[in-house]
Design a protein around this motif. Structure first.
Motif, mmCIF file in Angstrom:
data_model
loop_
_atom_site.group_PDB
_atom_site.id
_atom_site.type_symbol
_atom_site.label_atom_id
_atom_site.label_comp_id
_atom_site.label_asym_id
_atom_site.label_seq_id
_atom_site.Cartn_x
_atom_site.Cartn_y
_atom_site.Cartn_z
ATOM 1 N N PRO A 93 0.830 -1.140 -0.334
ATOM 2 C CA PRO A 93 -0.083 -0.237 -0.157
ATOM 3 C C PRO A 93 0.674 1.300 -0.031
ATOM 4 C CG PRO A 93 -0.657 -1.612 1.657
ATOM 5 C CD PRO A 93 0.578 -2.124 0.975
ATOM 6 N N VAL A 94 0.386 2.246 -0.885
ATOM 7 C CA VAL A 94 0.890 3.599 -0.876
ATOM 8 C C VAL A 94 0.455 4.448 0.134
ATOM 9 C CG1 VAL A 94 1.771 5.400 -2.452
ATOM 10 C CG2 VAL A 94 1.898 3.276 -3.148
ATOM 11 N N ILE A 95 0.813 5.167 0.992
ATOM 12 C CA ILE A 95 0.240 6.348 2.114
ATOM 13 C C ILE A 95 0.881 7.511 1.652
ATOM 14 C CG2 ILE A 95 -0.207 7.050 4.356
ATOM 15 C CD1 ILE A 95 0.063 3.970 5.120
ATOM 16 N N TYR A 96 0.276 8.552 1.032
ATOM 17 C CA TYR A 96 0.677 9.983 0.845
ATOM 18 C C TYR A 96 0.186 10.592 1.722
ATOM 19 C CZ TYR A 96 0.338 14.767 -1.215
ATOM 20 O OH TYR A 96 0.399 15.993 -0.891
ATOM 21 N N LEU A 97 1.195 11.678 2.622
ATOM 22 C CA LEU A 97 0.543 12.754 3.717
ATOM 23 C C LEU A 97 0.928 13.911 3.091
ATOM 24 C CD1 LEU A 97 1.180 12.130 7.413
ATOM 25 C CD2 LEU A 97 1.638 14.384 6.314
ATOM 26 N N ASP A 98 -0.184 14.828 2.917
ATOM 27 C CA ASP A 98 0.119 16.251 2.462
ATOM 28 C C ASP A 98 0.591 16.765 3.621
ATOM 29 O OD1 ASP A 98 0.091 18.533 1.498
ATOM 30 O OD2 ASP A 98 -2.166 18.504 1.005
ATOM 31 N N ASN A 99 1.925 17.554 3.389
ATOM 32 C CA ASN A 99 2.432 18.330 4.526
ATOM 33 C C ASN A 99 2.671 19.660 3.865
ATOM 34 O OD1 ASN A 99 4.344 17.339 2.982
ATOM 35 N ND2 ASN A 99 6.008 17.462 4.621
ATOM 36 N N GLU A 130 3.421 -7.789 9.332
ATOM 37 C CA GLU A 130 4.655 -7.867 8.269
ATOM 38 C C GLU A 130 4.481 -7.410 7.098
ATOM 39 O OE1 GLU A 130 1.335 -11.099 7.709
ATOM 40 O OE2 GLU A 130 2.300 -10.386 9.405
ATOM 41 N N THR A 131 3.244 -6.547 7.040
ATOM 42 C CA THR A 131 2.910 -5.640 5.570
ATOM 43 C C THR A 131 3.909 -4.441 5.454
ATOM 44 O OG1 THR A 131 0.704 -6.117 5.908
ATOM 45 C CG2 THR A 131 1.274 -4.211 4.677
ATOM 46 N N LYS A 132 4.705 -4.261 4.179
ATOM 47 C CA LYS A 132 5.397 -3.429 3.770
ATOM 48 C C LYS A 132 4.448 -2.327 3.023
ATOM 49 C CE LYS A 132 9.211 -5.294 5.031
ATOM 50 N NZ LYS A 132 9.901 -4.793 6.298
ATOM 51 N N PHE A 133 5.040 -0.984 3.211
ATOM 52 C CA PHE A 133 4.293 0.190 2.889
ATOM 53 C C PHE A 133 5.412 1.219 2.119
ATOM 54 C CE2 PHE A 133 1.952 -1.171 6.813
ATOM 55 C CZ PHE A 133 0.858 -0.953 6.221
ATOM 56 N N LEU A 134 4.638 1.837 1.229
ATOM 57 C CA LEU A 134 5.412 3.010 0.662
ATOM 58 C C LEU A 134 4.998 4.384 1.006
ATOM 59 C CD1 LEU A 134 7.772 3.736 -1.677
ATOM 60 C CD2 LEU A 134 5.871 3.910 -3.313
ATOM 61 N N PHE A 135 5.825 5.124 1.466
ATOM 62 C CA PHE A 135 5.297 6.347 2.164
ATOM 63 C C PHE A 135 5.850 7.533 1.432
ATOM 64 C CE2 PHE A 135 5.883 9.445 5.753
ATOM 65 C CZ PHE A 135 4.702 9.764 6.144
ATOM 66 N N LEU A 136 5.048 8.522 1.397
ATOM 67 C CA LEU A 136 5.425 9.733 0.479
ATOM 68 C C LEU A 136 4.941 10.925 1.438
ATOM 69 C CD1 LEU A 136 4.477 8.809 -3.130
ATOM 70 C CD2 LEU A 136 6.573 8.688 -2.084
ATOM 71 N N THR A 137 5.783 12.094 1.315
ATOM 72 C CA THR A 137 5.267 13.403 1.774
ATOM 73 C C THR A 137 5.543 14.431 0.588
ATOM 74 O OG1 THR A 137 7.290 13.787 2.609
ATOM 75 C CG2 THR A 137 5.682 12.750 3.965
#
Length: 685
Positions: A93-99, A130-137
């Motif tokens: 899963p990809v998680i984008y946090l608007d900062n 055990e889930t891997k993520f892709l994190f973006l800001t």
């Protein structure tokens, strides 16, 4: 099974409370005298045995009820054994946090970015450990371009701060898919993206979004309150020359993005640490107000200015920094015969700011043009290709070229030069008299001289001119145009230099342009225009190159940009030089704060660059989540949904995406069941 809140399991020690009460229940019994107890011995033994069993059962029921409540609060989750059809394989899963700056706002108690961080934690906790993520800001930081677990994301969140970078939705989605591809995620697997943002209008570029049908886009809206905001938007020079002791006239545009009227707002200008102007102004809702400020340059080589207003709570756009270097004498080369040159020589002779050289013989034009800031090519009958090539090199290196064709000249020679400089070519000649009807008063050539063109204003007429191609080059600006839509004067940027093309000769036979009062500011400004005239500052986050002349820059020299306020410094990217020792300086992601940055070579300051935050976020208007989904679905992105962030439904929606099943309801039911059974034992047994 795993737990979303495993730390709550420590409350499980509360199951020891019932046995402690049971074991240490020291009741004080009251003595009752009875005449003969022989008849109740058997009853007493039977009642005591039943009482002990009853109390043990009640203790166990209470322990089970407490244990069920503790487990329910720990939120147990079961991973579904069956996957939906077509989702047997999925990307992390990809998680984008608007900062961005707009996420500074909130409900008053908590900022929007802190609320967004809490949503990120709930998302990662809803997935198996055990889930891997892709994190973006918005920073697109390199350390985020890898797959990480929930624990690493918690570490990332501690370092997430408000960023001056603003990313559109298309940039975020494209970057996420690009990173998934670079991390060897197959293109034919399902993808899931969580977009956590306030969805400000300026980032919602739906027309540019391109993604495949396997991507599930989950909208996680943060809805801050709309806040009125006042911003210092832009600053422009109204005069082309920057001279020591010379008068400056700058125009500052202030915008009111709210629905309120501001009265008596303080406004100040500081130059090189000295306050030059203080005034108050009022501005109506939605108004853009231009404030003109005049001051005199001092003797310092570098001038650093800052314009400030008083406005809260949004303050990133309350200050605008600018800087420039004072000009020296402008060297001009005038190429043309003596008869047609008289108007230009009369304009510049006697002005100490200019030194003009005249070349009447094209064969004797200097080969090295780099010592001139401006070349005026005035009505040559022919134009040798070697001279055209030299002029191309001159403009590419940052020079100004003013080109005036002759009505009897060679059109093919002219077009050779125009094509080299990416200007619109000449098609034919025309002698039908027409009047100039359109004047671009916002052009850098005229904004210092002309504020407004009123009806019936006396404008030049043209009797001989050239027809040219139209709109072949988008970067060309038409400064003067006739009532029959014929271009008379255009301005364009070519690499580091500028080209000004008159599509009519400047002589008495071709009209009165050369004797009209508009001729003086146009030619004067074109000849003296410097880099500081158009680029007094840089926008943080953009990768725009800044031309800078660096003399004797040797290989191995240490070049840095140093932020004045903190002493932080970094190495910018540099390209060049050109023939005039002009380099292009690229700050890229090194400059993250607005303010003054000193460009140093081997520790010696050689220039000052000013950086400002992007004003695109000054208008704090937001799209509601339903509107976002409608726009995305209109782009044939059918796998789009809003995730309700209120209460337990948020966690349930995330679990559904994570292919997990919440079990807490079952444990709440068990706790109630144990309590009901306990009540039954208490009352009826």
């Amino acid at each position: 099974m795993f737990f979303l809140n495993p730390m709550f399991l420590w409350a499980g020690f509360a199951v020891l409370i019932p046995p402690i009460i049971h074991l240490f229940n020291f009741r004080k019994y009251k003595t009752v005298y009875f005449s003969d107890i022989r008849f109740i011995d058997n009853i007493r033994q039977t009642t005591r045995r039943k009482s002990v069993i009853k109390h043990i059962i009640i203790m166990i029921l209470r322990m089970l009820a407490i244990a069920a409540i503790v487990i329910a609060f720990a939120q147990p989750v079961k991973v579904s054994s069956t996957m939906p059809v077509g989702q047997q394989q999925s990307a992390p899963p990809v998680i984008y946090l608007d900062n961005s700056f707009s996420m500074q706002t909130g409900d008053g108690a908590v900022s929007a970015v802190e609320t967004a961080k809490n949503h990120v934690l709930k998302i990662v906790d809803a997935y198996p450990s055990e889930t891997k993520f892709l994190f973006l800001t918005n920073d697109f930081s390199q350390e985020h371009f890898r797959f990480v677990n929930a624990l690493t994301i918690r570490d990332f969140l501690q370092n997430v701060k408000i960023s001056p970078s603003m990313r559109t939705l298309s940039e975020v989605i494209n970057k996420a898919e690009q990173n998934l591809n670079l991390l060897d995620v197959s293109a034919d697997v399902s993808k899931s993206m969580y977009l956590i943002s306030d969805f400000q209008n300026n980032i919602c570029d739906f027309d540019n979004i391109q993604t495949d049908s396997l991507t599930q886009i989950n909208i996680v809206p943060i809805q801050p309150q709309s806040i009125a905001n006042l911003a210092v938007d832009t600053c422009i020079f109204n005069t082309p020359l920057r001279r020591a002791g010379g008068k400056e006239n700058i125009s500052v545009v202030v915008k009111n993005y709210g629905d309120n009227t501001y009265n008596n707002v303080p406004f100040a200008l500081v130059i090189n640490g000295k306050q030059k102007s203080v005034q108050n102004f009022s501005i109506a809702p939605g108004e853009s107000k231009q404030l003109d400020i005049k001051y005199v340059n001092e003797t310092q080589e570098f001038v650093n200015g800052v314009i400030t207003i008083a406005d809260s709570p949004v303050d990133f756009d309350n200050a605008l920094y600018f800087s420039y270097r004072l000009d020296t004498v402008t060297n001009i080369l005038l190429i043309g015969n003596q008869q047609v040159n008289k108007y230009f020589t009369a304009l510049f002779d006697g002005d100490e700011a200019f030194k003009i050289d005249v070349a009447t013989d094209l064969s004797k034009v200097p080969v090295d043009l780099q010592r001139y800031k401006t070349v005026i090519l005035n009505q040559p009958d022919a134009l040798p290709h070697n001279l055209a090539t030299a002029l191309h090199t001159f403009v590419s290196s940052g020079g100004n070229l003013i080109f005036v064709p002759s009505f009897l000249g060679s059109i093919s020679d002219y077009n050779y030069l125009l094509n080299l400089l990416q200007c619109n070519a000449i098609i034919s000649k025309d002698t039908i008299r027409c009047n100039v009807s359109k004047v671009d008063v916002t052009s850098s050539l005229l904004r210092s001289a002309v504020k407004e063109i009123k009806e019936n204003t006396d404008l030049p007429y043209i009797s001989r001119y050239f027809n040219s191609m139209s709109n072949a080059y988008a970067q060309e600006d038409v400064v003067l145009e006739t009532d029959s839509y014929k271009k008379i004067l255009t301005q364009s940027q070519y690499r580091s230099g500028r080209v000004f093309v008159f599509y009519c000769p400047l002589d008495e036979k071709s009209g009165n342009m050369v004797t009209h009062r508009i001729f003086v500011p146009i030619v004067y400004n074109a000849a003296s225009m410097s880099g500081a005239f158009t680029t007094p500052y840089i926008i943080v986050g953009r990768n725009d190159g800044v031309p800078q002349k660096i003399d004797n820059f040797a290989e191995g020299s240490k070049l840095f940009l140093r932020y004045r306020d903190s002493g932080y410094e970094f190495i910018p990217r540099i390209s060049g030089p050109d023939a005039n020792q002009n380099y292009m300086i690229f700050a890229e992601n090194g400059a993250q704060q607005a303010g003054f940055y000193d460009l140093t070579v081997d520790g010696k300051p050689i220039a000052t660059l000013s950086f400002n935050y992007n004003r695109n976020e000054s208008q704090l208007n937001y799209l509601d989540a339903d509107n976002v989904v409608d726009k995305l679905e209109a782009k044939i992105l059918k796998k789009v949904k809003i995730i309700d962030t209120s209460g337990i439904s948020f966690v349930d929606s995330i679990m559904q995406n994570a292919n997990t099943e919440p079990l807490w309801r079952w444990f709440v039911f068990l706790a109630l069941l144990f309590l009901i059974v306990e009540i039954f034992f208490e009352r009826f047994l």
